[in-house]
Design a protein around this motif. Structure first.
Motif, PDB file in Angstrom:
ATOM      1  N   SER A   1       0.846  -1.175   0.000  1.00  0.00           N
ATOM      2  CA  SER A   1       0.000   0.000   0.000  1.00  0.00           C
ATOM      3  C   SER A   1       0.890   1.236   0.000  1.00  0.00           C
ATOM      4  CB  SER A   1      -0.878  -0.017   1.261  1.00  0.00           C
ATOM      5  OG  SER A   1      -1.725   1.094   1.288  1.00  0.00           O
TER       6      SER A   1
ATOM      7  N   GLN B   1      -7.101  -4.430  -7.984  1.00  0.00           N
ATOM      8  CA  GLN B   1      -7.509  -5.300  -6.885  1.00  0.00           C
ATOM      9  C   GLN B   1      -8.394  -4.537  -5.901  1.00  0.00           C
ATOM     10  OE1 GLN B   1      -4.330  -6.341  -4.240  1.00  0.00           O
ATOM     11  NE2 GLN B   1      -5.597  -7.653  -2.989  1.00  0.00           N
ATOM     12  N   ASP B   2      -8.000  -3.325  -5.528  1.00  0.00           N
ATOM     13  CA  ASP B   2      -8.795  -2.551  -4.576  1.00  0.00           C
ATOM     14  C   ASP B   2     -10.173  -2.228  -5.122  1.00  0.00           C
ATOM     15  OD1 ASP B   2      -6.963  -2.576  -2.548  1.00  0.00           O
ATOM     16  OD2 ASP B   2      -6.314  -0.495  -2.805  1.00  0.00           O
TER      17      ASP B   2
ATOM     18  N   ARG C   1     -12.142  -5.518  -4.863  1.00  0.00           N
ATOM     19  CA  ARG C   1     -12.325  -5.934  -3.475  1.00  0.00           C
ATOM     20  C   ARG C   1     -13.164  -4.944  -2.664  1.00  0.00           C
ATOM     21  NH1 ARG C   1     -10.068  -4.928   1.029  1.00  0.00           N
ATOM     22  NH2 ARG C   1      -8.422  -3.597   0.213  1.00  0.00           N
TER      23      ARG C   1
ATOM     24  N   GLU D   1     -15.378  -6.207   0.392  1.00  0.00           N
ATOM     25  CA  GLU D   1     -14.819  -7.390   1.050  1.00  0.00           C
ATOM     26  C   GLU D   1     -13.415  -7.083   1.582  1.00  0.00           C
ATOM     27  OE1 GLU D   1     -14.967 -11.600  -0.719  1.00  0.00           O
ATOM     28  OE2 GLU D   1     -13.061 -10.814  -1.472  1.00  0.00           O
TER      29      GLU D   1
ATOM     30  N   ASP E   1      -9.499  -8.016   2.524  1.00  0.00           N
ATOM     31  CA  ASP E   1      -8.531  -8.850   1.810  1.00  0.00           C
ATOM     32  C   ASP E   1      -8.208 -10.062   2.669  1.00  0.00           C
ATOM     33  OD1 ASP E   1      -6.816  -9.749  -0.102  1.00  0.00           O
ATOM     34  OD2 ASP E   1      -5.238  -8.286   0.305  1.00  0.00           O
TER      35      ASP E   1
ATOM     36  N   ALA F   1     -12.813 -11.975  -4.131  1.00  0.00           N
ATOM     37  CA  ALA F   1     -12.011 -11.100  -5.000  1.00  0.00           C
ATOM     38  C   ALA F   1     -11.065 -11.894  -5.895  1.00  0.00           C
ATOM     39  CB  ALA F   1     -11.229 -10.088  -4.171  1.00  0.00           C
TER      40      ALA F   1
ATOM     41  N   GLY G   1      -2.288  -4.188  -7.816  1.00  0.00           N
ATOM     42  CA  GLY G   1      -2.757  -4.293  -6.441  1.00  0.00           C
ATOM     43  C   GLY G   1      -1.657  -4.805  -5.545  1.00  0.00           C
TER      44      GLY G   1
ATOM     45  N   LEU H   1      -1.822  -7.602  -3.969  1.00  0.00           N
ATOM     46  CA  LEU H   1      -1.760  -8.979  -4.461  1.00  0.00           C
ATOM     47  C   LEU H   1      -0.700  -9.782  -3.710  1.00  0.00           C
ATOM     48  CD1 LEU H   1      -2.031  -8.033  -8.237  1.00  0.00           C
ATOM     49  CD2 LEU H   1      -3.851  -9.063  -6.864  1.00  0.00           C
TER      50      LEU H   1
ATOM     51  N   ARG I   1      -1.882 -14.768  -0.391  1.00  0.00           N
ATOM     52  CA  ARG I   1      -3.263 -14.992  -0.823  1.00  0.00           C
ATOM     53  C   ARG I   1      -3.438 -15.080  -2.339  1.00  0.00           C
ATOM     54  NH1 ARG I   1      -3.290 -11.939   3.427  1.00  0.00           N
ATOM     55  NH2 ARG I   1      -3.377  -9.897   2.439  1.00  0.00           N
ATOM     56  N   TYR I   2      -2.512 -14.528  -3.102  1.00  0.00           N
ATOM     57  CA  TYR I   2      -2.721 -14.407  -4.547  1.00  0.00           C
ATOM     58  C   TYR I   2      -1.710 -15.177  -5.391  1.00  0.00           C
ATOM     59  CZ  TYR I   2      -6.154 -10.829  -3.495  1.00  0.00           C
ATOM     60  OH  TYR I   2      -7.257 -10.168  -3.036  1.00  0.00           O
TER      61      TYR I   2
ATOM     62  N   TRP J   1      -0.049  -4.062   7.560  1.00  0.00           N
ATOM     63  CA  TRP J   1      -0.203  -4.568   6.196  1.00  0.00           C
ATOM     64  C   TRP J   1       1.124  -4.776   5.487  1.00  0.00           C
ATOM     65  CZ3 TRP J   1      -3.796   0.053   4.731  1.00  0.00           C
ATOM     66  CH2 TRP J   1      -5.030  -0.094   5.351  1.00  0.00           C
TER      67      TRP J   1
END
Length: 177
Positions: free
Chosen positions: A22, A46-47, A50, A56, A58, A64, A86, A88, A92-93, A141
């Motif tokens: 971010s 992505q944002d 999502r 939703e 993350d 997403a 994103g 990402l 998770r991605y 984050w």
């Protein structure tokens, strides 16, 4: 209403993935790439998916991931070049990103904005979003050097300007741009 037609490509559409923490500059860079390229480049955030579409968080197993996958694949099938941007996070991605790369190996280009924590905070201080969340939340984050192995991801450091980063991406994905 007329829709712009994708810019034709002799070798098929390109998939560009731009990742980073971010406030690293992903969205600004993505929009600059889009402005330089013009019509025919689908920009998928992505944002946006999502937050704005799904409302939703993350989280693992969120919708997403599936929606991003469908959007990217649809745009590629329709001969749009795709720029997916994103955080990402690999936790998770990575499966989604590796699957996209595997299914589109010749025209996939991955970039990671590798911005150190202090520079990330300095960049965040210049954004409108600074009112929404601060240093404490960003620290939760922040994932240092979250590079995705196996896809040839190129790291872009803090010394690369917005324009330099955008041109690096365009020249990598579209030789001689």
């Amino acid at each position: 209403m007329e829709h712009p037609t994708p810019r034709p490509s002799l070798t098929g559409p390109s998939l560009i993935v731009l990742r980073g923490n971010s406030a690293a500059g992903k969205t600004s860079t993505a929009w600059h790439v889009r402005a330089l390229f013009g019509a025919g480049l689908a920009l998928i955030s992505q944002d946006n998916v999502r937050i704005n579409v799904l409302a939703e968080p993350d989280v693992a197993g969120g919708a997403a991931v599936e929606m991003i996958d469908a959007m990217v694949r649809t745009a590629l099938r329709r001969d749009y070049h795709v720029l997916l941007e994103g955080v990402l996070a690999t936790a998770r991605y990575s499966r989604l990103l590796r699957d996209l790369h595997q299914d589109h190996p010749e025209r996939s280009f991955f970039f990671y904005l590798d911005i150190p924590w202090r520079e990330t905070l300095a960049r965040h201080a210049t954004r409108r979003k600074q009112e929404q969340f601060g240093e404490e939340q960003m620290a939760q984050w922040f994932i240092p050097h979250d590079v995705l192995d196996g896809v040839g991801e190129i790291s872009i450091g803090p010394c690369s300007s917005l324009d330099q980063s955008a041109h690096l991406i365009l020249n990598s994905a579209f030789r001689g741009f």
